[in-house]
Scaffold this active site. Structure first.
Site, mmCIF file in Angstrom:
data_model
loop_
_atom_site.group_PDB
_atom_site.id
_atom_site.type_symbol
_atom_site.label_atom_id
_atom_site.label_comp_id
_atom_site.label_asym_id
_atom_site.label_seq_id
_atom_site.Cartn_x
_atom_site.Cartn_y
_atom_site.Cartn_z
ATOM 1 N N THR A 263 0.093 4.958 2.521
ATOM 2 C CA THR A 263 -0.612 4.416 3.697
ATOM 3 C C THR A 263 -1.335 5.525 4.458
ATOM 4 O O THR A 263 -2.464 5.340 4.918
ATOM 5 C CB THR A 263 0.373 3.662 4.618
ATOM 6 O OG1 THR A 263 0.951 2.602 3.877
ATOM 7 C CG2 THR A 263 -0.331 3.095 5.839
ATOM 8 N N ILE B 157 0.884 -1.175 0.000
ATOM 9 C CA ILE B 157 0.000 0.000 0.000
ATOM 10 C C ILE B 157 0.914 1.215 0.000
ATOM 11 O O ILE B 157 1.453 1.599 1.046
ATOM 12 C CB ILE B 157 -0.936 0.034 1.234
ATOM 13 C CG1 ILE B 157 -1.818 -1.215 1.293
ATOM 14 C CG2 ILE B 157 -1.789 1.295 1.208
ATOM 15 C CD1 ILE B 157 -2.883 -1.185 2.394
ATOM 16 N N ASP B 158 1.111 1.809 -1.156
ATOM 17 C CA ASP B 158 1.889 3.048 -1.186
ATOM 18 C C ASP B 158 0.909 4.206 -1.039
ATOM 19 O O ASP B 158 -0.022 4.351 -1.845
ATOM 20 C CB ASP B 158 2.675 3.205 -2.485
ATOM 21 C CG ASP B 158 3.449 4.515 -2.437
ATOM 22 O OD1 ASP B 158 4.130 4.761 -1.429
ATOM 23 O OD2 ASP B 158 3.315 5.322 -3.373
#
Ligand code: IPD
Length: 285
Positions: free
Chosen positions: A102, A99-100
């Site tokens: 966050t 998950i870039d």
């Protein structure tokens, strides 16, 4: 995985297909998780966030890829945070940010991506970045071009920095010294003057804007190899350059990058930047 008659190139093409399918499944998992209650904690600093979903998505990606490619190595954001070695060898290596963005995910701010890069002999072979909320899928393979949902990507032709839109990200450190340098760097570029500077909260999606020509450049201190691996090959294959903040070749472990549609703009940014020290991803390995 291999008939034994395939070249490495054919072999990596199969890996890329699996990466695309895995990134799409992971993005679906992120969409399902975004409206559920999130368990948020922090890692290196109070603003370096992680959620249960980061761990679950990374587990999905790595277990899927490991089943298909058991001899390959893996560098994942959350596995590294948990103490696994973050070292790039000559072996085929998957470099994963589950998950870039966050912090965006925590706030349901819709700039979040899954990023999967792949390197062999320390050279990036392909990258896949999937925007979790708008359905855009960025892919590139070395020597085969970069694409967004099947359409060829081309970087901006603009070479005049005073007409440039520049992207950056803040990074996790917020001590007064770091903030002073960060703001000083931005001030120099704003007073060039460039057209604008933007921060969207996802390094990978910001870098994809350079690949598609929607921004002329990106720079950052403090990003990680999983933020840059897939994006670097996407920008390079779209005709751009991705270099170190000193002007030398990119080192994905160095936590520093300047990327641009043109070398001229990249060099201008390099000359303006005062460095922020973040250490290396492979320190202590
Ligand atoms: C971070 C984001 C952020 C950037 C950091 C990255 P994460 O990734 O892209 O915008 O400033 O350097 O590490 O932690 O959300 O995967």
């Amino acid at each position: 995985m291999s008939s034994g008659q395939e070249t490495d190139g054919d072999c990596w093409a199969e890996c890329l297909d699996v990466a695309v399918q895995t990134a799409l499944r992971a993005a679906q998992m992120v969409r399902e998780a975004v409206n559920q209650e999130k368990q948020v904690s922090s890692k290196s600093t109070p603003t370096d966030l992680v959620t249960e979903a980061d761990h679950q998505v990374e587990e999905l990606i790595i277990s899927t890829l490991r089943e298909k490619f058991p001899s390959h190595r893996f560098i994942g954001e959350e596995s590294s945070a948990a103490g696994e070695k973050c070292v790039l060898t000559d072996s085929p290596t998957w470099i994963i940010d589950p998950i870039d963005g966050t912090c965006n995910f925590v706030h349901s701010f819709p700039m979040v991506a899954v990023s999967i890069g792949f390197a062999v002999n320390k050279q990036l072979e392909f990258g896949v970045i999937c925007h979790c909320f708008d359905g855009t899928l960025y892919t590139a393979r070395r020597g085969h071009g970069a694409f967004c949902n099947g359409e060829r990507l081309k970087v901006s032709k603009e070479k005049d920095v005073s007409k440039a839109l520049i992207l950056t990200e803040i990074g996790a450190k917020r001590d007064p010294g770091t903030l002073e340098i960060f703001l000083g760097n931005m001030k120099k570029l704003l007073s060039a003057p460039v057209h604008g500077v933007r921060i969207i909260g996802s390094s990978t999606l910001a870098l994809c804007q350079v690949a598609r020509g929607a921004a002329e450049a990106y720079y950052q201190y403090g990003l990680h190899c999983w933020d840059i691996a897939a994006a670097a090959i996407i920008i390079t294959e779209a005709g751009g350059c991705v270099i170190d903040t000193t002007g030398g070749p990119l080192d994905i472990m160095s936590r520093r990058v300047v990327a641009a549609g043109s070398r001229k703009i990249a060099d201008y940014i390099v000359q303006q930047l005062q460095p922020i020290s973040y250490g290396r991803d492979d320190d202590d390995c």
